[in-house]
Design a protein around this motif. Structure first.
Motif, PDB file in Angstrom:
ATOM      1  N   ARG A   1       7.405   3.776  -4.358  1.00  0.00           N
ATOM      2  CA  ARG A   1       8.545   4.477  -4.949  1.00  0.00           C
ATOM      3  C   ARG A   1       9.723   3.516  -5.057  1.00  0.00           C
ATOM      4  O   ARG A   1       9.791   2.511  -4.356  1.00  0.00           O
ATOM      5  CB  ARG A   1       8.957   5.677  -4.090  1.00  0.00           C
ATOM      6  CG  ARG A   1       7.897   6.768  -3.954  1.00  0.00           C
ATOM      7  CD  ARG A   1       8.478   7.920  -3.146  1.00  0.00           C
ATOM      8  NE  ARG A   1       7.572   9.054  -3.065  1.00  0.00           N
ATOM      9  CZ  ARG A   1       6.668   9.219  -2.115  1.00  0.00           C
ATOM     10  NH1 ARG A   1       6.562   8.309  -1.176  1.00  0.00           N
ATOM     11  NH2 ARG A   1       5.883  10.275  -2.113  1.00  0.00           N
TER      12      ARG A   1
ATOM     13  N   HIS B   1       3.929  -0.989   3.552  1.00  0.00           N
ATOM     14  CA  HIS B   1       3.266   0.310   3.425  1.00  0.00           C
ATOM     15  C   HIS B   1       4.317   1.381   3.174  1.00  0.00           C
ATOM     16  O   HIS B   1       5.222   1.590   3.995  1.00  0.00           O
ATOM     17  CB  HIS B   1       2.474   0.651   4.688  1.00  0.00           C
ATOM     18  CG  HIS B   1       1.836   2.009   4.620  1.00  0.00           C
ATOM     19  ND1 HIS B   1       0.777   2.282   3.788  1.00  0.00           N
ATOM     20  CD2 HIS B   1       2.135   3.168   5.267  1.00  0.00           C
ATOM     21  CE1 HIS B   1       0.434   3.553   3.925  1.00  0.00           C
ATOM     22  NE2 HIS B   1       1.245   4.114   4.821  1.00  0.00           N
ATOM     23  N   HIS B   2       4.204   2.058   2.025  1.00  0.00           N
ATOM     24  CA  HIS B   2       5.133   3.107   1.649  1.00  0.00           C
ATOM     25  C   HIS B   2       4.612   4.442   2.169  1.00  0.00           C
ATOM     26  O   HIS B   2       3.552   4.914   1.735  1.00  0.00           O
ATOM     27  CB  HIS B   2       5.287   3.170   0.125  1.00  0.00           C
ATOM     28  CG  HIS B   2       5.881   1.936  -0.466  1.00  0.00           C
ATOM     29  ND1 HIS B   2       7.227   1.827  -0.769  1.00  0.00           N
ATOM     30  CD2 HIS B   2       5.318   0.742  -0.808  1.00  0.00           C
ATOM     31  CE1 HIS B   2       7.462   0.638  -1.276  1.00  0.00           C
ATOM     32  NE2 HIS B   2       6.325  -0.037  -1.314  1.00  0.00           N
TER      33      HIS B   2
ATOM     34  N   THR C   1       0.841  -1.197   0.000  1.00  0.00           N
ATOM     35  CA  THR C   1       0.000   0.000   0.000  1.00  0.00           C
ATOM     36  C   THR C   1       0.873   1.243   0.000  1.00  0.00           C
ATOM     37  O   THR C   1       2.091   1.183   0.167  1.00  0.00           O
ATOM     38  CB  THR C   1      -0.919   0.017   1.235  1.00  0.00           C
ATOM     39  OG1 THR C   1      -0.104   0.016   2.423  1.00  0.00           O
ATOM     40  CG2 THR C   1      -1.825  -1.192   1.254  1.00  0.00           C
ATOM     41  N   GLY C   2       0.205   2.392  -0.135  1.00  0.00           N
ATOM     42  CA  GLY C   2       0.908   3.664  -0.167  1.00  0.00           C
ATOM     43  C   GLY C   2       1.430   3.974  -1.556  1.00  0.00           C
ATOM     44  O   GLY C   2       1.216   3.229  -2.516  1.00  0.00           O
ATOM     45  N   GLU C   3       2.115   5.095  -1.646  1.00  0.00           N
ATOM     46  CA  GLU C   3       2.694   5.509  -2.935  1.00  0.00           C
ATOM     47  C   GLU C   3       4.015   4.783  -3.134  1.00  0.00           C
ATOM     48  O   GLU C   3       5.018   5.089  -2.495  1.00  0.00           O
ATOM     49  CB  GLU C   3       2.912   7.020  -2.947  1.00  0.00           C
ATOM     50  CG  GLU C   3       3.387   7.550  -4.293  1.00  0.00           C
ATOM     51  CD  GLU C   3       3.551   9.063  -4.293  1.00  0.00           C
ATOM     52  OE1 GLU C   3       4.075   9.594  -5.293  1.00  0.00           O
ATOM     53  OE2 GLU C   3       3.170   9.694  -3.287  1.00  0.00           O
TER      54      GLU C   3
ATOM     55  N   ASN D   1      12.249   8.299  -8.231  1.00  0.00           N
ATOM     56  CA  ASN D   1      10.953   8.294  -8.901  1.00  0.00           C
ATOM     57  C   ASN D   1      10.866   7.153  -9.886  1.00  0.00           C
ATOM     58  O   ASN D   1      11.854   6.752 -10.427  1.00  0.00           O
ATOM     59  CB  ASN D   1      10.776   9.636  -9.648  1.00  0.00           C
ATOM     60  CG  ASN D   1      10.671  10.801  -8.667  1.00  0.00           C
ATOM     61  OD1 ASN D   1      10.070  10.654  -7.613  1.00  0.00           O
ATOM     62  ND2 ASN D   1      11.244  11.964  -9.029  1.00  0.00           N
TER      63      ASN D   1
END
Length: 394
Positions: free
Chosen positions: A291, A326-327, A287-289, A394
């Motif tokens: 990267r 989880h990011h 989960t999370g963004e 990124n």
């Protein structure tokens, strides 16, 4: 020519002090001998062996100039005074022995001693000039020579102090570099030991579980037995590949070994598949963004999950396992929970596996907490790793 002279000077400085002092005494003796061997003007009294003996007595104390600089200077001045009063021998262009002794006092003695010796020397010079020509020219020239010898002594003291400070600083830096290198070696050894522990512990645990389930599966579900044997083979090959990569770091005699990248988050699905075969059900969630991670953090996450699953296979006897990543903005949380025996299964012990998890998290500015699951059953491992701006892409 000049480099050769510099090498000779360095060799002379490295000689024993008494050898250097003896050599200087011989040179001074040669200098004071010249007025005795050169032709004298008509009308002057001839030189005598007694006068030459007294002159020699004023030079011999230089052999002990380092050990007793003040006493040597006093002895030289005393013998020089006796020569002035009692002897009718040739004079000297310069008071060589006295200047050398005064230079040594300026080089070695503390401030109060230098001040006292300087005052006494001025009085002695004045008295000597008064017994001789008594002219201001001779007095000023003699005082100038004495001042020059004193200044050279203090300059040499400053130079030696500076050289000693530089050498001491260099020695400190060398010790610091050696300690840092030893610590780096120790850290690298600990890292390699931790990696090998994780690789072997996980592979052997999975292979044992699959091998134990094999005979039962052969009788009841042959297709599961085939899957178990495939899991054993795949786990063994994966472990061998990772061990070759780790051991390649230690190989030096055979030249550079191939360096394959260590497994990371992208390799987690394959790891979970190997554990699932003949083992517990595993649910994976990220989960999370998401990267990109630096290689160090990427590998640390993989090893933490690997070690947590190894503990599940070895100790927990769990049916279901949850793996969650989880990011966050600057952190990555890794959570592995199971519904097994919990602390009774040995998961909460102080083995190398949990220690390794905590060390990996701490190495990346994070923490690791191990204990009962959320509802008090099973076992949970939660590690948080900091992803700094340099480690996030990124």
């Amino acid at each position: 020519m000049i480099p050769a002279l510099g090498r000779r000077v360095r060799r002379l400085r490295g000689a024993r002090p008494w050898v250097v002092d003896l050599g200087l005494t011989v040179l001074v003796q040669l200098a004071v001998t010249m007025p005795f061997v050169l032709p004298r003007e008509p009308g002057l009294p001839p030189v005598t062996w007694a006068a030459y003996a007294v002159t020699t007595l004023s030079v011999v104390p230089l052999v002990w100039r380092r050990r007793r600089p003040v006493l040597v200077l006093m002895a030289i001045l005393l013998v020089g005074g006796v020569y002035k009063v009692a002897m009718d021998g040739p004079g000297q262009p310069l008071p060589y022995a006295g200047l050398m002794a005064f230079y040594t006092v300026a080089l070695q003695c503390p401030g109060r001693v230098r001040a006292a010796v300087g005052a006494g020397s001025v009085v002695a010079v004045g008295a000597s000039v008064g017994l001789g020509t008594g002219t201001a020219r001779e007095l000023s020239f003699t005082l100038f020579c004495a001042g020059a010898a004193y200044a050279l002594g203090r300059l040499q003291y400053t130079r030696q102090a500076y050289t000693a400070a530089v050498e001491d600083r260099a020695a400190q830096l060398e010790r610091a570099n050696r300690i840092e290198a030893e610590q780096a070696v120790a850290r690298e050894r600990a890292r390699i030991a931790r990696e090998m522990h994780d690789i072997l512990s996980h592979a052997v645990s999975i292979m044992i579980v699959q091998a134990e389930a094999g005979p039962v599966a052969v009788r009841r579900a042959p297709e599961r037995a085939e899957a178990a044997f495939e899991a054993i083979s795949e786990t063994g090959r994966e472990a061998m590949a990772q061990l070759r990569t780790m051991l390649g770091v230690l190989r030096e005699a055979d030249g550079p070994a191939p360096r394959e990248p260590q497994p990371g988050v992208a390799a987690l699905p394959a790891l979970l598949d190997r554990v699932r075969r003949g083992g517990p059900e595993i649910a994976y969630e990220e989960t999370g963004e998401v990267r990109g991670l630096s290689p160090a953090v990427d590998t640390a996450v993989y090893r933490i999950v690997q070690e947590a699953l190894t503990n599940v296979v070895k100790h927990a006897r769990a049916r279901r396992v949850g793996v969650r990543l989880h990011h966050g903005a600057r952190e990555l949380a890794v959570t592995v929970t199971d519904d097994g025996r919990g602390q009774a299964g040995g998961g909460a012990g102080g083995g190398h596996g949990l220690i390794g998890i905590r060390e990996r998290a701490a190495a990346h500015g994070g923490t690791a907490v191990c204990g009962p699951g959320p509802d008090g059953t099973g076992f949970s491992v939660r590690a948080v790793l900091v992803t700094s701006p340099l480690e996030v892409g990124n």
